[in-house]
Design a protein around this motif. Structure first.
Motif, mmCIF file in Angstrom:
data_model
loop_
_atom_site.group_PDB
_atom_site.id
_atom_site.type_symbol
_atom_site.label_atom_id
_atom_site.label_comp_id
_atom_site.label_asym_id
_atom_site.label_seq_id
_atom_site.Cartn_x
_atom_site.Cartn_y
_atom_site.Cartn_z
ATOM 1 N N PHE A 267 2.344 6.401 61.134
ATOM 2 C CA PHE A 267 2.727 5.865 62.428
ATOM 3 C C PHE A 267 1.675 5.960 63.427
ATOM 4 O O PHE A 267 1.754 5.234 64.187
ATOM 5 C CB PHE A 267 4.105 6.264 62.592
ATOM 6 C CG PHE A 267 5.285 5.613 61.872
ATOM 7 C CD1 PHE A 267 5.301 4.215 61.904
ATOM 8 C CD2 PHE A 267 6.017 6.347 60.755
ATOM 9 C CE1 PHE A 267 6.166 3.360 61.128
ATOM 10 C CE2 PHE A 267 6.914 5.533 60.209
ATOM 11 C CZ PHE A 267 7.096 4.241 60.308
ATOM 12 N N VAL A 268 1.082 7.266 63.564
ATOM 13 C CA VAL A 268 0.174 7.463 64.527
ATOM 14 C C VAL A 268 -1.190 6.382 64.178
ATOM 15 O O VAL A 268 -1.093 5.859 65.427
ATOM 16 C CB VAL A 268 -0.258 8.989 64.435
ATOM 17 C CG1 VAL A 268 -1.724 9.101 65.313
ATOM 18 C CG2 VAL A 268 0.558 9.980 65.113
ATOM 19 N N LYS A 269 -1.491 6.154 63.077
ATOM 20 C CA LYS A 269 -2.457 5.527 62.821
ATOM 21 C C LYS A 269 -2.025 3.862 63.252
ATOM 22 O O LYS A 269 -2.914 3.270 63.766
ATOM 23 C CB LYS A 269 -3.036 5.632 61.504
ATOM 24 C CG LYS A 269 -3.836 6.726 61.042
ATOM 25 C CD LYS A 269 -4.110 6.540 59.539
ATOM 26 C CE LYS A 269 -5.008 8.074 59.497
ATOM 27 N NZ LYS A 269 -5.430 8.016 57.745
ATOM 28 N N GLU A 270 -1.162 3.496 62.828
ATOM 29 C CA GLU A 270 -0.242 2.219 63.253
ATOM 30 C C GLU A 270 -0.258 1.762 64.642
ATOM 31 O O GLU A 270 -0.709 0.809 64.948
ATOM 32 C CB GLU A 270 1.096 2.136 62.446
ATOM 33 C CG GLU A 270 1.536 0.708 62.662
ATOM 34 C CD GLU A 270 2.815 0.512 61.930
ATOM 35 O OE1 GLU A 270 3.759 -0.028 62.450
ATOM 36 O OE2 GLU A 270 2.732 1.011 60.865
ATOM 37 N N ASP A 275 1.493 11.044 70.938
ATOM 38 C CA ASP A 275 2.464 11.977 71.672
ATOM 39 C C ASP A 275 3.699 11.897 70.787
ATOM 40 O O ASP A 275 4.193 10.702 70.996
ATOM 41 C CB ASP A 275 2.512 11.769 73.004
ATOM 42 C CG ASP A 275 1.209 12.174 73.840
ATOM 43 O OD1 ASP A 275 0.919 13.426 73.929
ATOM 44 O OD2 ASP A 275 0.504 11.450 74.250
ATOM 45 N N VAL A 276 3.917 12.874 70.005
ATOM 46 C CA VAL A 276 5.204 12.752 69.197
ATOM 47 C C VAL A 276 6.435 13.497 69.611
ATOM 48 O O VAL A 276 6.285 14.505 70.150
ATOM 49 C CB VAL A 276 4.731 13.266 67.839
ATOM 50 C CG1 VAL A 276 5.964 13.236 66.533
ATOM 51 C CG2 VAL A 276 3.426 12.314 67.118
ATOM 52 N N VAL A 277 7.510 12.884 69.365
ATOM 53 C CA VAL A 277 8.913 13.569 69.576
ATOM 54 C C VAL A 277 9.448 13.757 68.461
ATOM 55 O O VAL A 277 9.634 12.843 67.721
ATOM 56 C CB VAL A 277 9.850 12.815 70.620
ATOM 57 C CG1 VAL A 277 10.905 13.729 70.763
ATOM 58 C CG2 VAL A 277 9.017 12.716 72.130
ATOM 59 N N LEU A 278 10.177 15.117 68.043
ATOM 60 C CA LEU A 278 10.802 15.017 66.937
ATOM 61 C C LEU A 278 12.423 15.417 67.359
ATOM 62 O O LEU A 278 12.595 16.506 67.978
ATOM 63 C CB LEU A 278 10.308 16.395 65.927
ATOM 64 C CG LEU A 278 8.857 16.197 65.733
ATOM 65 C CD1 LEU A 278 8.545 17.332 65.027
ATOM 66 C CD2 LEU A 278 8.800 14.974 64.636
ATOM 67 N N ASN A 294 -0.090 20.791 64.388
ATOM 68 C CA ASN A 294 -1.217 21.353 63.935
ATOM 69 C C ASN A 294 -2.102 20.063 63.631
ATOM 70 O O ASN A 294 -3.349 20.242 63.134
ATOM 71 C CB ASN A 294 -1.450 22.303 63.126
ATOM 72 C CG ASN A 294 -0.960 23.768 63.790
ATOM 73 O OD1 ASN A 294 -1.196 23.856 65.012
ATOM 74 N ND2 ASN A 294 -0.738 24.878 62.988
ATOM 75 N N MET A 295 -1.713 18.868 63.486
ATOM 76 C CA MET A 295 -2.216 17.825 62.868
ATOM 77 C C MET A 295 -3.508 17.295 63.650
ATOM 78 O O MET A 295 -3.136 17.157 64.992
ATOM 79 C CB MET A 295 -1.250 16.725 62.355
ATOM 80 C CG MET A 295 -0.202 17.073 61.199
ATOM 81 S SD MET A 295 1.036 15.774 61.111
ATOM 82 C CE MET A 295 -0.070 14.129 60.571
ATOM 83 N N ASP A 296 -4.408 16.873 63.096
ATOM 84 C CA ASP A 296 -5.587 16.535 63.846
ATOM 85 C C ASP A 296 -5.174 15.032 64.453
ATOM 86 O O ASP A 296 -5.798 14.962 65.777
ATOM 87 C CB ASP A 296 -6.807 16.053 62.900
ATOM 88 C CG ASP A 296 -7.218 17.563 62.540
ATOM 89 O OD1 ASP A 296 -7.149 18.606 63.239
ATOM 90 O OD2 ASP A 296 -7.938 17.455 61.219
#
Length: 557
Positions: A267-270, A275-278, A294-296
């Motif tokens: 989803f980051v690539k798409e 900036d992610v919210v969990l 820690n994901m690049d």
């Protein structure tokens, strides 16, 4: 005034005031379990509502509910309450309520896009939802139904291991951090290769989890039991064996991390949003949160302070407020989680009146606010275990200094508290660390005030060497060299901050200043966090209890 209700798992209420200078404020929030003393209680939160109505000065204008679908008795109770109040009732989607908590981010920026991923057991027919948030709007872009539930599979492993599903998942995560000897490591590798593609995966084309077991709940647990017992290539049959529990815990923790990271990477690539919210119950898995951070491809990760179902009451209020353009929702920069019941001002005579409290067995002292830091720090310096019950109670799963048990963060004290609370050895403790000293204790620190992330312990001072008796944080470092800190700024909880500051300024562990304490929730094992004075007295363990401004010390201990 808006009253938010969650009448499902871990029922709760929240009260929002959006009439103060066009800025909204969370006035109150509490889980029903804190009053009933029944952990994770389900159902209409009548006790919480009665509790807040006792002191409510303004009338509520709107009632909001987290979750759209319910049947019979649950629905009738909500309708009856709405009719009695003569106020409108709005139902909001379960996963959108989880997602809306992104607005609580202290770094929230207007106009910025956020990728929101909510994962749990199930709610309103779905087990996960991916959305994009921008300018107060949330756009859904993918989802998984309740059969294809990563959260439910994790809960089934929890049950398989003899723990309580929907409650003890943290114990599974803790076990997954333990090392295995060569014999059981070989069993783990064989088990993993045999079942890895037979449980659950993430399908990048359909953008959904795929549950290969095909069932949920207790049926899923039974299918897992068959899966592990039927294989002849590895002998996992004794689910009471600690090494085999570790094997199974490692398998499901790895699967959770692997599938969720693949989802987020895609989803980051798409979307191009880094900036992610969990949110949702799975966001309580702090090891997963660390791995995603820690994901690049990820720039930042935010986890709300109450991502599980108790937060639905807050989320439903936030969604209602987003409809009202008069309210400013540009983040809650100074928000803390001290939203529950307040311990009243007490004196020594008040303590004497508490049921079953025998004052002659204790040293009881009233402290002025400015006397508390040094007095409590001095007890810590003398290796005492201290219960704290003061100010307003925390909302959410974490005790953050107002309903906490604290001690020097040594292995010795961790073992003492384990015996006092009858806790499992593999249930790790967390530290509270003063924010300005965070880099002395963990690698690559970022502000984490709600214990939502694991961090690798710093290499300095051999913090990762648990066998080193000079390790000043041995009681709060996990077996894999990680720790789950509450990073504390002075403005978040001034008195608690000053206690730890006084400790560090006046005492060191092995010639090193100690600006950290072991912090665990103040409750007896299996019970909710203490709520009021009576709960605190009944649950008092250790050497001292700070109850409001009254310090109660056991004598001849």
């Amino acid at each position: 005034m808006i009253l938010g209700i969650n009448d499902g798992h871990n029922s709760s209420i929240s009260l929002f005031n959006d009439n103060k200078g066009n800025k909204c404020k969370i006035e109150y929030a509490i889980s029903e379990e804190r009053i009933t003393r029944v952990k994770n209680i389900r159902g209409f939160p009548k006790n919480s509502i009665n509790n807040v109505f006792k002191n409510l000065e303004s009338k509520i204008d709107l009632i909001t509910v987290g979750g759209k679908f319910r049947k019979n008795n649950r629905l009738n109770k909500l309708k009856e309450f709405s009719n009695n109040q003569n106020k409108p009732l709005l139902y909001f989607d379960h996963h959108l309520c989880h997602a809306s908590l992104y607005k609580l981010n202290h770094d929230f920026k207007k106009g910025k896009e956020y990728l929101i991923v909510t994962i749990d057991g199930a709610g309103d027919g779905l087990s996960s939802k991916t959305s994009i948030a921008k300018n107060n709007k949330i756009e859904e872009i993918a989802q998984s139904d309740n059969i294809n539930s990563m959260g439910d599979i994790y809960a089934s492993f929890t049950e398989l291991l003899g723990f309580k599903p929907m409650e003890d998942e943290g114990k599974v995560m803790g076990l997954a951090g333990y090392d295995l000897d060569s014999e059981y490591n070989e069993i783990y590798e064989k088990a993993l290769s045999n079942v890895e593609n037979k449980i659950i995966e993430y399908n990048t084309k359909t953008k959904t989890f795929e549950n290969y077991l095909g069932v949920t709940g207790s049926q899923s647990t039974r299918e897992l039991e068959k899966l592990f017992k039927m294989s002849k290539s590895y002998p996992i049959c004794d689910f009471n064996s600690i090494p085999e529990k570790i094997v199974l815990s490692k398998i499901i923790q790895r699967k959770l991390e692997q599938t969720t990271k693949l989802m987020i990477e895609n989803f980051v690539k798409e979307t191009g949003i880094e900036d992610v919210v969990l949110s949702g119950g799975v966001a309580q898995n702090v090891k997963l949160n660390m791995e995603i951070n820690n994901m690049d491809c990820v720039n930042s990760v935010y986890v709300p302070p109450f991502p599980s179902d108790e937060g639905l009451s807050v989320g439903s209020c936030l969604l209602a407020l987003s409809i009202n353009s008069k309210s400013k929702l540009e983040g809650f920069r100074n928000m803390n989680t001290y939203l529950g019941n307040k311990i009243p001002d007490l004196d020594i005579h008040d303590i004497e009146k508490v049921n079953n409290f025998k004052i002659d067995k204790f040293k009881v002292t009233y402290l002025e606010e400015n006397e508390i830091p040094n007095s409590v720090a001095n007890l810590l310096i003398n290796n005492k275990i201290i219960c704290i019950c003061r100010g307003r109670m925390e909302f959410g799963p974490r005790a953050l200094g107002n309903r906490s048990i604290i001690a020097l963060p040594t292995r010795e004290n961790a073992q003492k508290i384990n015996k006092l609370l009858n806790r499992y050895e593999h249930m790790p403790y967390a530290p509270t660390i003063l924010w300005e000293y965070a880099s002395d204790y963990v690698e690559n620190p970022f502000y984490s005030p709600h214990m939502a992330f694991l961090f690798n312990a710093s290499d300095s001072n051999e913090l990762k060497n648990l066998k080193n008796l000079k390790n000043p944080l041995s009681g709060v470092i996990h077996q894999d060299g990680t720790t789950r800190p509450q990073m504390l700024k002075k403005e978040y909880n001034t008195t608690y901050y000053e206690i730890i500051k006084s400790l560090g300024d006046n005492f060191g562990l092995n010639s090193q200043p100690c600006y950290s304490v072991l912090n665990t929730s103040f409750n007896l094992h299996g019970e909710p966090i203490v709520c009021n004075v009576d709960d605190a007295i009944r649950s008092f363990v250790g050497d001292a209890l700070l109850l409001g401004n009254v310090l109660i010390e056991k004598v001849n201990v």
